[in-house]
Design a protein around this motif. Structure first.
Motif, PDB file in Angstrom:
ATOM      1  N   GLU A   1       0.949  -1.155  -0.192  1.00 28.85           N
ATOM      2  CA  GLU A   1       0.016   0.285  -0.149  1.00 28.85           C
ATOM      3  C   GLU A   1       1.021   1.157  -0.038  1.00 28.85           C
ATOM      4  O   GLU A   1       1.814   1.294  -0.932  1.00 28.85           O
ATOM      5  CB  GLU A   1      -0.743   0.090   1.351  1.00 28.85           C
ATOM      6  N   SER A   2       0.673   2.210   1.032  1.00 24.47           N
ATOM      7  CA  SER A   2       1.566   3.335   1.115  1.00 24.47           C
ATOM      8  C   SER A   2       2.297   4.174   0.130  1.00 24.47           C
ATOM      9  O   SER A   2       1.563   4.069  -1.000  1.00 24.47           O
ATOM     10  CB  SER A   2       2.970   2.385   1.590  1.00 24.47           C
TER      11      SER A   2
ATOM     12  N   ALA B   1       2.109   7.359  -0.910  1.00 23.19           N
ATOM     13  CA  ALA B   1       1.553   8.642  -1.630  1.00 23.19           C
ATOM     14  C   ALA B   1       2.410   9.712  -2.053  1.00 23.19           C
ATOM     15  O   ALA B   1       3.474   9.768  -1.163  1.00 23.19           O
ATOM     16  CB  ALA B   1       0.449   9.224  -0.881  1.00 23.19           C
TER      17      ALA B   1
ATOM     18  N   PHE C   1       4.079   2.356   6.031  1.00 22.25           N
ATOM     19  CA  PHE C   1       3.160   3.481   5.389  1.00 22.25           C
ATOM     20  C   PHE C   1       4.110   4.620   5.633  1.00 22.25           C
ATOM     21  O   PHE C   1       5.088   4.825   6.490  1.00 22.25           O
ATOM     22  CB  PHE C   1       1.920   3.673   6.288  1.00 22.25           C
TER      23      PHE C   1
ATOM     24  N   GLU D   1      -4.772   6.272  14.489  1.00 22.10           N
ATOM     25  CA  GLU D   1      -6.095   5.565  14.243  1.00 22.10           C
ATOM     26  C   GLU D   1      -6.625   6.101  12.831  1.00 22.10           C
ATOM     27  O   GLU D   1      -7.021   5.360  11.828  1.00 22.10           O
ATOM     28  CB  GLU D   1      -7.243   6.112  15.164  1.00 22.10           C
ATOM     29  N   GLU D   2      -6.362   7.207  12.358  1.00 20.75           N
ATOM     30  CA  GLU D   2      -6.603   7.879  11.059  1.00 20.75           C
ATOM     31  C   GLU D   2      -5.661   7.176   9.967  1.00 20.75           C
ATOM     32  O   GLU D   2      -6.244   6.902   8.986  1.00 20.75           O
ATOM     33  CB  GLU D   2      -6.408   9.255  11.071  1.00 20.75           C
ATOM     34  N   ILE D   3      -4.581   7.142  10.169  1.00 19.70           N
ATOM     35  CA  ILE D   3      -3.772   6.438   8.989  1.00 19.70           C
ATOM     36  C   ILE D   3      -4.132   5.127   9.102  1.00 19.70           C
ATOM     37  O   ILE D   3      -4.215   4.521   7.847  1.00 19.70           O
ATOM     38  CB  ILE D   3      -2.191   6.405   9.431  1.00 19.70           C
ATOM     39  N   SER D   4      -4.148   4.404   9.949  1.00 20.31           N
ATOM     40  CA  SER D   4      -4.794   2.886   9.902  1.00 20.31           C
ATOM     41  C   SER D   4      -6.256   2.764   9.222  1.00 20.31           C
ATOM     42  O   SER D   4      -6.407   1.807   8.485  1.00 20.31           O
ATOM     43  CB  SER D   4      -4.849   2.389  11.323  1.00 20.31           C
ATOM     44  N   ARG D   5      -6.997   3.699   9.426  1.00 26.23           N
ATOM     45  CA  ARG D   5      -8.411   3.455   8.787  1.00 26.23           C
ATOM     46  C   ARG D   5      -8.118   3.647   7.384  1.00 26.23           C
ATOM     47  O   ARG D   5      -8.753   2.908   6.562  1.00 26.23           O
ATOM     48  CB  ARG D   5      -9.348   4.634   9.339  1.00 26.23           C
ATOM     49  N   GLU D   6      -7.104   4.493   6.942  1.00 24.26           N
ATOM     50  CA  GLU D   6      -6.820   4.401   5.496  1.00 24.26           C
ATOM     51  C   GLU D   6      -6.418   3.262   4.993  1.00 24.26           C
ATOM     52  O   GLU D   6      -6.555   3.182   3.487  1.00 24.26           O
ATOM     53  CB  GLU D   6      -5.893   5.671   5.042  1.00 24.26           C
ATOM     54  N   HIS D   7      -5.966   2.471   5.806  1.00 24.46           N
ATOM     55  CA  HIS D   7      -5.107   1.095   5.095  1.00 24.46           C
ATOM     56  C   HIS D   7      -6.035  -0.162   5.632  1.00 24.46           C
ATOM     57  O   HIS D   7      -6.049  -1.154   5.362  1.00 24.46           O
ATOM     58  CB  HIS D   7      -3.802   1.174   5.699  1.00 24.46           C
ATOM     59  N   GLY D   8      -7.548   0.329   6.236  1.00 22.43           N
ATOM     60  CA  GLY D   8      -8.164  -0.694   6.463  1.00 22.43           C
ATOM     61  C   GLY D   8      -7.757  -1.589   7.502  1.00 22.43           C
ATOM     62  O   GLY D   8      -8.087  -2.935   7.714  1.00 22.43           O
TER      63      GLY D   8
END
Lengths: 184, 184
Positions: free
Chosen positions: A10-11, A13, A136, B146-153
Motif C-alpha cells: 500500500e503506502s 503517496a 506506510f 487511528e486515522e492512518i490505519s483507517r486509510e489502510h483498512g
DNA sequence: CTAAGTGCAAATGTTTTGCAGAATC
DNA sequence: GATTCTGCAAAACATTTGCACTTAG
C-alpha cells in the motif's frame, strides 16, 4: 530480481516532497555496494569480497530479514560465494553504522533488519494474525513527533513506530458470503 | 514505598481528559497483587508467595527495569523473601500475558519492561546521550495512528513508539553560561 | 608489505527447560 | 491430595571474540 525495487504494497503517496531532512548527503544513484565502500573508506576499512556478496544479497530485495536468514542463504553456499556466520554479524553492524540498515523489530529472539538506504522513511503496521508487515509513509507522524518533542525541549533525531492490530484481510469476517457476522 | 505512585518526570499534562479508550475493564483500585491473582485464576494458576513478592517489587515504583535487575534484587535475598532466577523469568511472562507489564525496549541485550497496569498510556523519548527515558502522553499520536490505519483498512489494537534524540539537558550547549549557542 | 578481514571454534550472556521436591487450592 | 510451582543445574539460543591465516590497498 537483481535491482532494488520499491515494493512497499500500500503506502507511499507521492505528496510531501520536502521530507529529505535526515537523509543527509546520500547519493541516491550509488549502488549499495558503492555506498558501502564509501562509508568503509571514511573509516579506513576495506571493501572485501565477502562484504560485497553480503551487501548484494541484502539489497537484492526489500524484504525484512534477520541474521539467521542471511546465514542460511550465505553460509551454506558451496561455490566461491560463501560468507561465514561471524562475518555476517560483523557486516550487519557495519551496515547499521553506515546508516544503510536499521533494526526494526525483534521476532523470535532475533533482531529484524530493513533497508535504511534508498528507501523512503516509513513506519510499520504489524498484523497480529498473519504477521504481515505493512509499511506506510510517516511524514504526518514525523511532524507530530517534532511538535511533541519541541514541547519537551527534546531534539528528535529519528523515531520508530509499530502499530499492532489486524490487517484488512484478517479483520474481514471469515465467511466468503457474509451472512450473519458476529464480531466481538 | 508500598503503593504505586505515578512519578513520570516531565510528561502528562492534564488536558486530554477523554483518553480512556483502551483502558478497558480495569478495576483501577485493585492492588497489583490482587489484579494478578485474578488473572491467574482465569487460567487455573495459583498466587504463590514468590509471585506476590515479585509483583510487589515490580510495582513498588514506576521505574523501567529488566530481568537482570530483578534477579539482583530478589535472587540474592537471605531472608525468606528470595525468588529464583527461573521463577522470575516465568513470572515476567505471566505478567506480560496478564497485560500488567509490557516490553518497551531492548538495552544491552536485555528486554526492558514497564508497567502496563495502573498507569496512563504513553510513549517514550529516549536520549541517546544520557539514555534517559522520557514519557509523554500519547493521545494525539493515537488519534493520528487511528486515522492512518483507517486509510489502510487496518484495525489498530495498540502501538508502540520510540523517539530517539537528545533530551533538553543533553542538547544544551556544554557551557554553564549560554553565551553564543550554535545549534544546528 | 602490513593493517584489516576471514573463518573457526570456543566463549558469552540471556532466557528456557527437565526434573525432584515443596506448596497451593 | 492432586496439580501447579519452585529452584537447581543444564540446555538452548543468538551473538561476540581470540586467534592463526588470508587479503585488500
Amino acid at each position: 530480481m537483481s535491482t532494488a525495487t520499491y515494493n512497499s504494497p500500500e503506502s507511499v503517496a507521492s505528496h510531501e516532497k520536502k521530507a529529505a531532512e535526515d537523509v543527509g548527503t546520500l547519493d541516491a544513484t550509488a549502488s549499495p555496494v558503492e555506498k558501502c565502500r564509501e562509508f568503509l573508506a571514511t573509516r579506513g576499512f576495506r571493501m572485501t569480497r565477502e562484504r560485497s556478496i553480503l551487501v548484494e544479497e541484502v539489497f537484492s530485495d526489500h524484504e525484512h530479514f534477520d541474521a539467521d536468514q542471511l546465514i542460511q542463504r550465505l553460509a551454506h553456499r558451496t561455490d566461491g560465494r560463501r560468507v561465514s556466520k561471524s562475518t555476517i554479524y560483523r557486516a550487519l553492524s557495519l551496515l547499521e553504522e553506515a546508516g544503510m540498515l536499521r533494526k526494526v523489530a525483534r521476532q523470535d529472539g532475533r533482531d529484524v533488519y530493513e533497508h535504511d538506504y534508498g528507501y523512503p522513511r516509513h513506519d510499520h503496521m504489524i498484523c497480529q494474525k498473519c504477521k504481515k508487515l505493512i509499511e506506510f509513509r510517516n511524514s504526518p507522524v514525523r511532524e507530530l513527533v517534532e511538535e511533541i518533542s519541541r514541547e519537551h525541549g527534546f531534539r528528535v533525531e529519528r523515531h520508530r513506530m509499530e502499530v499492532y492490530g489486524l490487517c484488512a484481510a484478517c479483520s474481514r469476517p471469515p465467511q466468503s458470503r457474509p451472512k450473519k457476522l458476529n464480531l466481538l
